[in-house]
Design a protein around this motif. Structure first.
Motif, short mmCIF file in Angstrom:
data_model
loop_
_atom_site.label_atom_id
_atom_site.label_comp_id
_atom_site.label_asym_id
_atom_site.label_seq_id
_atom_site.Cartn_x
_atom_site.Cartn_y
_atom_site.Cartn_z
N UNK A 1 0.59 -1.10 -0.03
CA UNK A 1 0.46 -0.08 0.23
C UNK A 1 0.97 1.39 -0.08
N UNK A 2 2.29 1.32 0.17
CA UNK A 2 3.11 2.20 0.12
C UNK A 2 3.24 3.11 -1.49
N UNK B 1 5.01 3.40 -5.12
CA UNK B 1 6.16 2.99 -5.49
C UNK B 1 7.48 2.66 -4.58
N UNK B 2 7.47 3.05 -3.33
CA UNK B 2 8.55 2.62 -2.53
C UNK B 2 8.34 1.64 -2.38
N UNK B 3 6.94 1.32 -1.29
CA UNK B 3 6.88 -0.12 -1.45
C UNK B 3 6.78 -1.51 -1.95
N UNK B 4 7.03 -1.07 -3.44
CA UNK B 4 7.29 -2.37 -4.97
C UNK B 4 8.85 -2.59 -4.65
N UNK B 5 9.19 -1.12 -4.69
CA UNK B 5 10.78 -1.31 -4.64
C UNK B 5 11.37 -2.01 -3.47
N UNK B 6 10.84 -2.31 -1.80
CA UNK B 6 11.24 -2.81 -0.96
C UNK B 6 10.62 -4.78 -1.26
N UNK B 7 9.95 -4.46 -1.96
CA UNK B 7 9.29 -5.96 -2.06
C UNK B 7 10.24 -6.40 -3.51
#
Length: 440
Positions: free
Chosen positions: A101-102, A104-110
């Motif tokens: 839910x974060x 673009x930053x969340x997708x990068x961490x995933x």
């Protein structure tokens, strides 16, 4: 034929599309070249190139690199396994749900976590591959040096394949990971076709096989193209409220195209990436346990009842799972409300979300069953006398992956062509803005 040639000219006349296609072909050529580079310390003449059962099917997906003990022996299968694990965690673990839910930053961490998990999985799968499939007589250097060095090289090869797939998706055409799998499958098709022709005494039998294959391909194409149209009505809006005369834009009718096979080829890839694990794990205890020996024998044979039943069940599960994580009825309902649209005879909000979920549940079931049936067709084809190498293309995972990836790539190319035609018509002035209004 003239229309086909004209289409090719149109494709290569668009500079961006031409560059993307050439870039994709270049990376695919690098991937195929790497599949022929054998691990250091391996004598290729001592390898068993006739991989049967599930290992043979996996070798088909990897374009022969599995049986050649190449630096790309595992291809991008560990990355697919890591993606499955992360998606499962995203459904059950709040930490991963928050990251999704974060933005673009969340997708990068995933993505970073997925890459690290890919390395871990590759280390385990690489160890199992080296110890279970490469005979000791094929190793020409010290085993104490060969095994750790080969594991490192195979891990680097998998990471490189993952990078190739990401670059194809970003700067090429089509889904990179799926393209790598498809090119591996296609590379073995000519050999399988030649072997099938060579083993048949009567040409009529080969013609019958091709006719049956044609109808199966048509069925898979229809499955991928089928949509369930959900009608949508846009409310009338005031266009010119000021002045003596008010005009309202006529409410437009449209629809939401819900794909019958919304998960596309991903359930097949997910299921296939897990199917070779039972036999590899059971192989460790096969000499001491009857159960492990039974698992190793049955899950190494893609025509066995246990293998096909498990494979079909996994496809059913992953079809529902992948559809659930890629299509969010609540979000679709919110988007409709935000755009002042609604489904006729259905109240906005929760009822619209429930209505879309109700439709998804009913179109996903026949899609999952059809995918499972087509995926296990090679087993039936093999029982009817089709050669093992050609039966893998006679329906099954190979065909579904090829059709799905090719259709997806063609749709992207068509989008570029439509965009180019639209831009040309806008520049030439052939398109003028029209607004259908009603005076009240």
């Amino acid at each position: 034929m003239n229309k086909f040639v004209k289409t090719l000219k149109n494709i290569f006349s668009i500079e961006e599309l031409r560059n993307r296609i050439l870039f994709t072909l270049m990376l695919l050529a690098i991937f195929r070249l790497g599949s022929y580079i054998v691990l250091p310390g391996v004598d290729p003449s001592q390898l068993n190139s006739d991989s049967g059962g599930i290992l043979g099917m996996l070798n088909t997906f990897l374009g022969g690199s599995f049986s050649r003990a190449s630096i790309f022996a595992l291809g991008i299968m560990p990355y697919i396994s890591a993606s499955i694990v992360i998606q499962l965690l995203s459904m059950a673990v709040p930490y991963f749900q928050r990251m999704q839910k974060e933005g673009e930053s969340g997708r990068k961490r995933i993505n970073q976590i997925t890459r690290v998990l890919t390395i871990v999985i590759t280390l385990f799968q690489g160890s199992g591959y080296l110890y279970s499939t490469i005979p000791t007589e094929a190793i020409v250097i010290k085993q104490s040096l060969f095994y750790p060095a080969s594991i490192i090289i195979m891990t680097a090869g998998t990471i490189f394949c993952m990078w190739l797939g990401e670059k194809i998706t970003e700067k090429g055409i089509g889904n990179g990971i799926s393209m790598l799998i498809m090119i591996g499958i296609i590379s073995s098709f000519p050999t399988a076709l030649y072997q099938e022709v060579a083993q048949l005494d009567q040409n009529i039998l080969f013609v019958a096989e091709l006719i049956a294959l044609f109808f199966i391909v048509m069925g898979v194409v229809l499955l991928n193209a089928a949509v369930r149209k959900v009608p949508v009505q846009y409310a009338r809006q005031v266009v010119g409220a000021g002045g003596k005369k008010r005009t309202l834009a006529t409410g437009q009718r449209s629809y939401i195209p819900l794909k019958v096979n919304a998960a596309n080829v991903m359930p097949i890839i997910f299921a296939q990436s897990l199917m070779f694990l039972p036999s590899m794990i059971a192989n460790i205890w096969a000499e001491t346990s009857d159960t492990a020996r039974w698992v190793q024998q049955n899950f190494s044979d893609f025509t066995s009842v246990a293998y096909n039943a498990t494979f079909a069940l996994l496809i059913l599960i992953f079809t529902y799972f992948y559809t659930a994580i890629t299509i969010n009825p609540d979000q679709m309902s919110e988007d409709l409300k935000r755009n002042n649209a609604f489904v006729p005879n259905v109240k906005p909000g929760e009822e619209t979300s429930n209505f879309i979920s109700w439709i998804l549940d009913r179109i996903t079931l026949p899609s999952a069953i059809y995918l499972a049936v087509v995926a296990i067709l090679p087993a039936f084809a093999s029982m009817l006398g089709v050669s093992a190498s050609f039966s893998r293309f006679y329906g099954g995972t190979s065909l579904i992956i090829m059709v799905g990836v090719i259709l997806d790539t063609l749709q992207q190319i068509e989008s570029y062509l439509l965009m180019q035609n639209y831009d040309s018509m806008m520049k030439s002035g052939n398109i003028k803005g029209r607004q259908n209004v009603a005076t009240v």
